[in-house]
Motif scaffolding. Structure first.
Motif, PDB file in Angstrom:
ATOM      1  N   ASP A 188      57.400  40.991 -49.079  1.00 54.21           N
ATOM      2  CA  ASP A 188      57.507  42.429 -49.323  1.00 54.21           C
ATOM      3  C   ASP A 188      56.433  43.192 -48.546  1.00 54.21           C
ATOM      4  N   ALA A 189      55.227  42.652 -48.504  1.00 45.62           N
ATOM      5  CA  ALA A 189      54.144  43.301 -47.755  1.00 45.62           C
ATOM      6  C   ALA A 189      54.477  43.340 -46.263  1.00 45.62           C
ATOM      7  N   ARG A 190      55.011  42.219 -45.736  1.00 38.80           N
ATOM      8  CA  ARG A 190      55.402  42.197 -44.316  1.00 38.80           C
ATOM      9  C   ARG A 190      56.517  43.196 -44.044  1.00 38.80           C
ATOM     10  N   LYS A 191      57.498  43.277 -44.962  1.00 39.81           N
ATOM     11  CA  LYS A 191      58.590  44.246 -44.804  1.00 39.81           C
ATOM     12  C   LYS A 191      58.034  45.669 -44.793  1.00 39.81           C
ATOM     13  N   TYR A 192      57.105  45.942 -45.691  1.00 43.64           N
ATOM     14  CA  TYR A 192      56.523  47.278 -45.765  1.00 43.64           C
ATOM     15  C   TYR A 192      55.756  47.594 -44.486  1.00 43.64           C
ATOM     16  N   ARG A 193      54.953  46.634 -44.011  1.00 41.23           N
ATOM     17  CA  ARG A 193      54.208  46.845 -42.762  1.00 41.23           C
ATOM     18  C   ARG A 193      55.159  47.085 -41.601  1.00 41.23           C
ATOM     19  N   LEU A 194      56.210  46.262 -41.518  1.00 40.62           N
ATOM     20  CA  LEU A 194      57.182  46.406 -40.443  1.00 40.62           C
ATOM     21  C   LEU A 194      57.874  47.758 -40.522  1.00 40.62           C
ATOM     22  N   SER A 195      58.266  48.151 -41.729  1.00 37.77           N
ATOM     23  CA  SER A 195      58.915  49.447 -41.913  1.00 37.77           C
ATOM     24  C   SER A 195      57.976  50.581 -41.491  1.00 37.77           C
ATOM     25  N   SER A 196      56.716  50.475 -41.860  1.00 37.63           N
ATOM     26  CA  SER A 196      55.732  51.496 -41.486  1.00 37.63           C
ATOM     27  C   SER A 196      55.543  51.533 -39.975  1.00 37.63           C
ATOM     28  N   LYS A 197      55.475  50.363 -39.364  1.00 37.63           N
ATOM     29  CA  LYS A 197      55.326  50.302 -37.909  1.00 37.63           C
ATOM     30  C   LYS A 197      56.549  50.900 -37.224  1.00 37.63           C
ATOM     31  N   GLN A 198      57.737  50.552 -37.723  1.00 34.33           N
ATOM     32  CA  GLN A 198      58.959  51.089 -37.127  1.00 34.33           C
ATOM     33  C   GLN A 198      59.010  52.609 -37.274  1.00 34.33           C
ATOM     34  N   LYS A 199      58.534  53.129 -38.402  1.00 35.55           N
ATOM     35  CA  LYS A 199      58.512  54.577 -38.609  1.00 35.55           C
ATOM     36  C   LYS A 199      57.555  55.221 -37.613  1.00 35.55           C
ATOM     37  N   LEU A 200      56.389  54.622 -37.412  1.00 32.97           N
ATOM     38  CA  LEU A 200      55.435  55.176 -36.450  1.00 32.97           C
ATOM     39  C   LEU A 200      56.014  55.173 -35.036  1.00 32.97           C
ATOM     40  N   ILE A 201      56.678  54.092 -34.689  1.00 35.46           N
ATOM     41  CA  ILE A 201      57.293  54.007 -33.356  1.00 35.46           C
ATOM     42  C   ILE A 201      58.387  55.064 -33.225  1.00 35.46           C
ATOM     43  N   ALA A 202      59.223  55.200 -34.246  1.00 33.55           N
ATOM     44  CA  ALA A 202      60.282  56.215 -34.222  1.00 33.55           C
ATOM     45  C   ALA A 202      59.681  57.608 -34.092  1.00 33.55           C
ATOM     46  N   ASP A 203      58.560  57.847 -34.780  1.00 35.24           N
ATOM     47  CA  ASP A 203      57.880  59.144 -34.675  1.00 35.24           C
ATOM     48  C   ASP A 203      57.401  59.400 -33.247  1.00 35.24           C
ATOM     49  N   CYS A 204      56.903  58.350 -32.590  1.00 35.92           N
ATOM     50  CA  CYS A 204      56.450  58.489 -31.198  1.00 35.92           C
ATOM     51  C   CYS A 204      57.607  58.948 -30.306  1.00 35.92           C
ATOM     52  N   TYR A 205      58.760  58.310 -30.455  1.00 32.89           N
ATOM     53  CA  TYR A 205      59.910  58.670 -29.624  1.00 32.89           C
ATOM     54  C   TYR A 205      60.467  60.041 -30.019  1.00 32.89           C
ATOM     55  N   ALA A 206      60.388  60.400 -31.295  1.00 26.46           N
ATOM     56  CA  ALA A 206      60.826  61.733 -31.719  1.00 26.46           C
ATOM     57  C   ALA A 206      59.929  62.806 -31.107  1.00 26.46           C
ATOM     58  N   LYS A 207      58.618  62.528 -31.059  1.00 30.86           N
ATOM     59  CA  LYS A 207      57.690  63.476 -30.433  1.00 30.86           C
ATOM     60  C   LYS A 207      57.963  63.588 -28.943  1.00 30.86           C
ATOM     61  N   VAL A 266      55.263  49.914 -26.444  1.00 30.76           N
ATOM     62  CA  VAL A 266      54.706  50.934 -27.330  1.00 30.76           C
ATOM     63  C   VAL A 266      54.127  50.275 -28.574  1.00 30.76           C
ATOM     64  N   ALA A 267      54.840  49.329 -29.131  1.00 31.08           N
ATOM     65  CA  ALA A 267      54.342  48.618 -30.323  1.00 31.08           C
ATOM     66  C   ALA A 267      53.038  47.896 -30.006  1.00 31.08           C
ATOM     67  N   LYS A 268      52.967  47.289 -28.842  1.00 26.42           N
ATOM     68  CA  LYS A 268      51.745  46.575 -28.454  1.00 26.42           C
ATOM     69  C   LYS A 268      50.593  47.562 -28.277  1.00 26.42           C
ATOM     70  N   ALA A 269      50.890  48.711 -27.686  1.00 23.27           N
ATOM     71  CA  ALA A 269      49.840  49.722 -27.492  1.00 23.27           C
ATOM     72  C   ALA A 269      49.363  50.270 -28.838  1.00 23.27           C
ATOM     73  N   LEU A 270      50.285  50.447 -29.784  1.00 24.24           N
ATOM     74  CA  LEU A 270      49.906  50.992 -31.081  1.00 24.24           C
ATOM     75  C   LEU A 270      49.232  49.962 -31.997  1.00 24.24           C
ATOM     76  N   PHE A 271      49.762  48.760 -31.997  1.00 20.50           N
ATOM     77  CA  PHE A 271      49.341  47.777 -33.011  1.00 20.50           C
ATOM     78  C   PHE A 271      48.689  46.528 -32.434  1.00 20.50           C
ATOM     79  N   GLY A 272      48.590  46.391 -31.136  1.00 25.63           N
ATOM     80  CA  GLY A 272      48.048  45.173 -30.547  1.00 25.63           C
ATOM     81  C   GLY A 272      49.079  44.068 -30.622  1.00 25.63           C
ATOM     82  N   ASP A 273      48.624  42.832 -30.742  1.00 18.39           N
ATOM     83  CA  ASP A 273      49.558  41.703 -30.791  1.00 18.39           C
ATOM     84  C   ASP A 273      50.305  41.723 -32.083  1.00 18.39           C
TER      85      ASP A 273
END
Length: 190
Positions: free
Chosen positions: A70-89, A183-190
């Motif tokens: 559940d924690a991994r799902k939440y982190r992934l969901s949060s990361k995906q939201k941040l990435i989506a926000d980047c492309y929306a911007k 983009v994910a690598k730039a935002l979150f590293g590995d």
């Protein structure tokens, strides 16, 4: 009668002795059965305790694994939201460009993707910015359509029997497919 009484007493004494032996033997057997039953109960109790311990440990492991998932799902969901926000911007920035910026962007798109004689549909928001004069800069005999496309910006090219969607939404989606990992690598590293 003395002889009879002696015989009767002897028979009774033998019977009492035999009864005492039977009772003693029955008591021994009962004690052994009770001990065996106590040992079996103790063994069952230990086995049950061990099983309960194993099941408890397994449940704890399962709950920990579920919580970690559940924690991994939440982190992934949060990361995906941040990435989506980047492309929306990015999409918003493209849509909010100045008139000169929009013209330069569309001219670049047309030079790269347009083919000779295509009809160009612009968005309603850009109909005063992208004119036939802008299309003439490209030099591919492009024609400005009388109607507009419903997208946020960019153009739609139409030829005989085909259409090329170069709207901002489609361009950003295409770029997202190509660059999301970077983009994910730039935002979150590995």
């Amino acid at each position: 009668m003395n002889g009879k009484e002696n015989i009767i007493n002897k028979i009774l004494a033998d019977a009492d002795e035999k009864c005492a032996k039977i009772i003693a033997s029955a008591n021994e057997t009962a004690a052994k059965l009770k001990q065996d039953a106590d040992n079996a109960v103790q063994a069952d109790k230990q086995a049950l305790s061990k099983r309960v311990e194993i099941i408890t440990e397994e449940r704890i492991r399962n709950r920990i694994a579920t919580a970690e998932l559940d924690a991994r799902k939440y982190r992934l969901s949060s990361k995906q939201k941040l990435i989506a926000d980047c492309y929306a911007k990015a999409s918003s920035k493209l849509a909010g460009m100045s008139a000169d910026g929009k013209q330069a962007f569309v001219v670049k798109l047309l030079k790269q993707y347009a083919e000779e004689g295509e009809t160009v549909y612009v968005s309603k928001a850009d109909k005063d910015v992208i004119t036939q004069k802008t299309l003439d800069q490209v030099g591919k005999k492009l024609t400005l359509a009388k109607s507009c496309h419903s997208g946020q910006g960019g153009v739609v090219l139409e030829g005989k029997g085909y259409e090329k969607d170069l709207t901002l939404c489609r361009i950003v989606n295409y770029l997202r497919e190509k660059t999301e990992a970077q983009v994910a690598k730039a935002l979150f590293g590995d």
